[in-house]
Scaffold this motif. Structure first.
Motif, short mmCIF file in Angstrom:
data_model
loop_
_atom_site.label_atom_id
_atom_site.label_comp_id
_atom_site.label_asym_id
_atom_site.label_seq_id
_atom_site.Cartn_x
_atom_site.Cartn_y
_atom_site.Cartn_z
N TRP A 96 2.68 -6.12 -11.23
CA TRP A 96 1.92 -5.26 -10.33
C TRP A 96 0.57 -4.89 -10.97
O TRP A 96 0.46 -4.71 -12.19
CB TRP A 96 2.69 -3.97 -10.04
N ARG A 145 0.84 -1.19 0.00
CA ARG A 145 0.00 0.00 0.00
C ARG A 145 0.87 1.24 0.00
O ARG A 145 2.02 1.21 0.45
CB ARG A 145 -0.95 0.01 1.20
N GLN A 146 0.28 2.31 -0.51
CA GLN A 146 0.99 3.59 -0.56
C GLN A 146 0.03 4.71 -0.21
O GLN A 146 -0.97 4.93 -0.91
CB GLN A 146 1.58 3.82 -1.95
N TYR A 189 -3.98 0.42 -2.50
CA TYR A 189 -3.50 -0.93 -2.25
C TYR A 189 -3.17 -1.61 -3.57
O TYR A 189 -3.98 -1.59 -4.51
CB TYR A 189 -4.55 -1.74 -1.49
N TYR A 190 -1.98 -2.20 -3.63
CA TYR A 190 -1.48 -2.86 -4.83
C TYR A 190 -1.27 -4.35 -4.58
O TYR A 190 -0.75 -4.74 -3.55
CB TYR A 190 -0.15 -2.25 -5.25
N GLY A 242 -3.70 -0.82 -8.76
CA GLY A 242 -4.03 -0.30 -7.43
C GLY A 242 -5.51 -0.04 -7.26
O GLY A 242 -6.23 0.23 -8.22
N GLU A 288 6.15 6.28 1.10
CA GLU A 288 6.65 5.23 0.23
C GLU A 288 5.70 4.03 0.25
O GLU A 288 4.96 3.81 1.22
CB GLU A 288 8.05 4.79 0.69
N ARG A 289 5.77 3.26 -0.81
CA ARG A 289 4.98 2.03 -0.86
C ARG A 289 5.53 1.05 0.17
O ARG A 289 6.74 0.87 0.29
CB ARG A 289 5.05 1.41 -2.26
#
Length: 125
Positions: free
Chosen positions: A115, A38-39, A94-95, A118, A44-45
């Motif tokens: 990836w 998450r970022q 959220y990724y 998100g 930062e992620r």
């Protein structure tokens, strides 16, 4: 074509629950370790949770341990993140990500090759 697609984000109140889904296609994702990151704005992620290819091992960041649960379906190509007792500090994009190699560095962004785009989770107080 490799694709990782998240869904399930939204706006909820503190204390509510939300379930994110991640659908992977195009490769043998059933054999991949999968992770959620998450970022938040201006940050930062960061690692949230990960699950081994078999589903036998799960890993969590301390900040979500006991509140979030990661799982994957029997086919291994859909991964879920059940989020309970949500807090405003959980607000982030959220990724979902796929790691072909697995291993102990499940918290390292660079280990993940694929990836998603998100999904936004917003928790109001």
């Amino acid at each position: 074509q490799v694709q990782v697609v998240e869904s399930g984000g939204g706006l909820v109140q503190a204390g509510d629950s939300l379930r994110l889904s991640c659908a992977a296609s195009g490769r043998t994702f059933s054999s991949y370790q999968m992770g959620w990151f998450r970022q938040a704005p201006g940050k930062e992620r960061e690692f949230v949770a990960a699950i081994s290819w078999s589903g036998a091992s799960t890993y969590y960041a301390d900040s979500v341990k006991g509140r979030f649960t990661i799982s994957r379906d029997n086919g291994g190509t859909t991964v879920y993140l059940q989020m309970n007792s949500l807090k405003p500090e959980d607000t982030a994009v959220y990724y979902c990500a796929a790691d072909p190699w697995g291993g102990s560095h499940y918290y390292t962004l660079q280990n993940y090759d694929y990836w998603g785009q998100g999904t936004q989770v917003t928790v109001s107080s």
